[in-house]
Enzyme design. Structure first.
Site, mmCIF file in Angstrom:
data_model
loop_
_atom_site.group_PDB
_atom_site.id
_atom_site.type_symbol
_atom_site.label_atom_id
_atom_site.label_comp_id
_atom_site.label_asym_id
_atom_site.label_seq_id
_atom_site.Cartn_x
_atom_site.Cartn_y
_atom_site.Cartn_z
ATOM 1 N N ASP A 107 3.601 -24.250 4.233
ATOM 2 C CA ASP A 107 3.873 -24.480 5.474
ATOM 3 C C ASP A 107 5.377 -24.637 5.567
ATOM 4 O OD1 ASP A 107 4.464 -25.904 7.813
ATOM 5 O OD2 ASP A 107 2.340 -26.458 8.030
ATOM 6 N N HIS A 108 5.860 -23.584 6.069
ATOM 7 C CA HIS A 108 7.426 -23.441 6.098
ATOM 8 C C HIS A 108 8.371 -24.550 6.635
ATOM 9 C CE1 HIS A 108 7.528 -21.563 9.845
ATOM 10 N NE2 HIS A 108 8.768 -21.707 9.821
ATOM 11 N N LYS B 32 11.862 -27.216 5.586
ATOM 12 C CA LYS B 32 13.131 -27.743 6.248
ATOM 13 C C LYS B 32 13.534 -28.816 6.039
ATOM 14 C CE LYS B 32 11.285 -25.338 10.586
ATOM 15 N NZ LYS B 32 11.977 -24.462 10.956
ATOM 16 N N GLU C 248 9.938 -23.639 21.717
ATOM 17 C CA GLU C 248 10.968 -22.299 21.469
ATOM 18 C C GLU C 248 11.167 -21.808 22.582
ATOM 19 O OE1 GLU C 248 8.928 -20.623 17.377
ATOM 20 O OE2 GLU C 248 7.286 -21.355 18.646
ATOM 21 N N LYS D 79 5.973 -21.617 23.651
ATOM 22 C CA LYS D 79 7.025 -20.438 23.605
ATOM 23 C C LYS D 79 7.492 -20.399 24.882
ATOM 24 C CE LYS D 79 5.084 -18.972 19.823
ATOM 25 N NZ LYS D 79 5.611 -19.095 18.533
ATOM 26 N N HIS E 277 2.040 -26.750 11.375
ATOM 27 C CA HIS E 277 3.354 -27.388 11.275
ATOM 28 C C HIS E 277 3.467 -28.714 12.087
ATOM 29 C CE1 HIS E 277 4.320 -23.303 9.990
ATOM 30 N NE2 HIS E 277 4.353 -23.051 11.222
ATOM 31 N N ASP F 108 -1.542 -21.732 15.817
ATOM 32 C CA ASP F 108 -0.504 -21.456 15.332
ATOM 33 C C ASP F 108 0.500 -22.276 15.040
ATOM 34 O OD1 ASP F 108 1.419 -19.019 14.642
ATOM 35 O OD2 ASP F 108 2.519 -19.651 16.459
ATOM 36 N N LYS G 276 0.439 -18.605 5.661
ATOM 37 C CA LYS G 276 -0.575 -18.808 6.825
ATOM 38 C C LYS G 276 -0.977 -17.533 7.565
ATOM 39 C CE LYS G 276 0.890 -19.859 10.779
ATOM 40 N NZ LYS G 276 1.950 -20.012 12.108
ATOM 41 N N ARG H 220 0.825 -1.181 0.022
ATOM 42 C CA ARG H 220 0.009 0.109 -0.089
ATOM 43 C C ARG H 220 0.863 1.165 0.170
ATOM 44 N NH1 ARG H 220 -4.143 -0.650 4.403
ATOM 45 N NH2 ARG H 220 -2.339 -0.802 5.562
HETATM 46 C C1 BG6 Z 1 5.519 -19.703 12.868
HETATM 47 C C2 BG6 Z 1 4.473 -19.312 14.008
HETATM 48 O O1 BG6 Z 1 4.682 -20.222 11.679
HETATM 49 O O2 BG6 Z 1 6.441 -20.594 12.935
HETATM 50 C C3 BG6 Z 1 5.514 -18.954 15.032
HETATM 51 O O3 BG6 Z 1 3.717 -18.260 13.830
HETATM 52 C C4 BG6 Z 1 6.589 -19.882 15.230
HETATM 53 O O4 BG6 Z 1 4.784 -18.662 16.210
HETATM 54 C C5 BG6 Z 1 7.450 -20.071 14.065
HETATM 55 O O5 BG6 Z 1 7.741 -19.134 16.079
HETATM 56 C C6 BG6 Z 1 8.588 -21.340 13.944
HETATM 57 O O6 BG6 Z 1 9.124 -21.301 12.952
HETATM 58 P P1 BG6 Z 1 10.912 -21.816 12.789
HETATM 59 O O7 BG6 Z 1 11.233 -21.839 11.642
HETATM 60 O O8 BG6 Z 1 11.523 -20.636 13.628
HETATM 61 O O9 BG6 Z 1 10.583 -23.004 13.688
#
Ligand code: BG6
Length: 478
Positions: free
Chosen positions: A172-173, A177, A211, A326, A235, A230, A143, A46
């Site tokens: 979905d990252h 990995k 985490e 977390k 994941h 989340d 996401k 934007r």
């Molecule tokens: C994200 C979540 O999709 O993945 C975060 O929204 C999380 O809350 C993160 O911290 C974790 O990803 P990675 O690659 O750091 O393990």
């Protein structure tokens, strides 16, 4: 090997994810020689800005999020020359004619939606109505893909109104990995594990994604989401699917996704007694969850642990325990496949043979180990010890193992190559929500309060009890 040349339009180019992940990943692919010299990245958002303004932003992002060793002045300059910017009004007409003008005809066209899901539909529609996207253009969506089944269905319908499923890349990252992909290699490229990979030989599976970060800075999003939406719905669900699925006949997008979908559909509902939700307290590492989320009454979970049954022939009776949170003691993601004990121990008198376990370490210290029982050296009788057969990628693969690329590098290049294998299909996402929704509805209805846990811990005590009562224990987080 460079991919085909492309025009990549990055919607949400001024956002956090673009700065942290997408642009640095593109730069690293550029450095690796994979991004063709005439490929172009067109930032769109934007904000009013010119190309120079955008390049400054990109260069700041690279300075912050690319390691020093990879920051080469000349290379950055060359990369920036491939970046440009067009201000765009996602819900109006501004900028679209200019974007159409800027796009080339004879290259791969990819549109990356790193924006709020409410903009997916409006953007997709305009890409079509302005004649910018064509039959083989690709759409990448980030996401969260909805907050429940209903919203996910709506998003799928919004996208389907303008694009075919074969054009849609839902990220979905975790699937990008290296170690997650390696899980498939371990299972399906070795003869050793598959015969044992079932309820007869596996006692249970543990999936942990711990985490150390809190939710400060993104509390507003997180508080409406919680660990279940989340992390688990996407994941951890993917990790569970890759661990539990049947072997696909080939490593191809739909064959793989069909198998994952079957697993999701076989998941048992989770009873409230098999579920523990937690929220971190204030501690030396930082404020409490409620302070981070700026919601003093929040009941959102920053930790969740659960026991999941899978109702199919392979897994009936072998539970999968999941936990994620977390502000835990350590950043650690791993899958532990705990095998059963030998049916009969001939060594009973001098030592008990502990059962084997295969641990797949997703991060950090990527690798895997298989715990084996051997004889303790020495003349002291037949004493048994448990030792790991340990394989760290960095050691086993040398420099290639050390330089593990970011998940986004792999995924973005897969989009350009037109390979959907590591992306979620619409029905898969919907099935995951269909399983998640009743669990969330249950605790909302009960007005359940999460258990408080100390920062730097492994979550609430109650999560330990979830396994203790089954005579099992979580792997120590260390
Ligand atoms: C994200 C979540 O999709 O993945 C975060 O929204 C999380 O809350 C993160 O911290 C974790 O990803 P990675 O690659 O750091 O393990």
């Amino acid at each position: 090997i460079p991919v085909d040349t492309f025009d990549l339009v990055l919607f949400g180019a001024t956002g956090d994810l673009a700065a942290r992940k997408i642009l640095p990943s593109l730069y690293r692919r550029f450095l690796a020689g994979q991004m063709p010299e005439d490929a172009r990245i067109i930032g769109a958002a934007r904000s009013e800005m010119d190309d120079a303004g955008f390049r400054k932003l990109v260069s700041e992002a690279l300075n912050e999020f690319v390691s020093k060793a990879k920051r080469d002045k000349d290379q950055i300059k060359a990369f920036l020359a491939q970046c440009s910017y067009i201000p765009i009004d996602a819900k109006g007409d501004g900028g679209w004619a200019q974007l159409k003008e800027a796009m080339r005809d004879d290259v791969v066209k990819a549109f990356y939606f790193s924006v709020a899901p409410s903009l997916f539909g409006p953007l997709a529609k305009r890409l079509r109505s302005h004649g910018i996207a064509c039959e083989d253009s690709r759409l990448v969506v980030e996401k969260p893909f909805g907050v429940d089944l209903e919203t996910a269905k709506q998003l799928n319908a919004d996208l389907a109104a303008s694009f075919e499923e074969a054009q849609i890349y839902r990220i979905d990252h975790f699937l990008g990995k290296e170690t997650v992909q390696n899980l498939m290699a371990v299972r399906f490229a070795n003869v050793l594990f598959e015969p044992l990979w079932n309820e007869r030989y596996i006692d249970h599976v543990q999936i942990t994604v711990a985490e150390t970060v809190g939710v400060g800075g993104r509390g507003a999003y997180y508080d409406t989401s919680g660990a279940m939406r989340d992390m688990v719905q996407n994941h951890l669900m993917q990790l569970l699917c890759l661990t539990a699925m049947e072997p696909p006949t080939r490593f191809e997008p739909d064959l793989l996704r069909d198998e994952k979908l079957k697993v999701i559909r076989a998941l048992d509902p989770v009873d409230k007694s098999e579920l523990v939700r937690g929220q971190y307290k204030a501690g030396s590492e930082g404020p409490s969850y409620q302070e981070d989320a700026e919601n003093p009454d929040s009941r959102t979970e920053s930790f969740i642990a659960m026991k999941i049954g899978i109702s199919n022939w392979r897994w009936k009776g072998t539970p999968f325990y999941l936990r994620t949170g977390k502000r835990m003691t350590k950043r650690l993601s791993e899958i532990v496949v705990q095998f059963k004990e030998t049916p009969h121990s001939i060594f009973e008198r001098d030592g008990h043979a502990p059962a084997n376990a295969l641990t797949i370490r997703l991060q950090p210290d990527e690798g895997m180990d298989l715990s084996m029982t051997i004889k303790e050296p020495g003349p002291g009788g037949m004493r048994l010890v448990n030792v790991p057969l340990d394989m760290t990628f960095a050691d086993a693969l040398g420099p290639e193992g050390e330089e593990i690329p970011d998940a986004y590098e792999r995924l973005i290049m897969d989009v350009i190559r037109g390979n959907q294998t590591l992306f979620m299909r619409g029905d898969e996402v919907e099935a995951a929500w269909a399983w998640t929704d009743p669990i969330i509805e249950g605790w909302v209805e009960r007005r359940a309060q999460p258990y408080a846990y100390a920062q730097g811990s492994s979550g609430p005590e109650e999560a330990l009890a979830l396994l203790h009562r089954d005579n099992r224990r979580w792997r120590d987080l260390g």
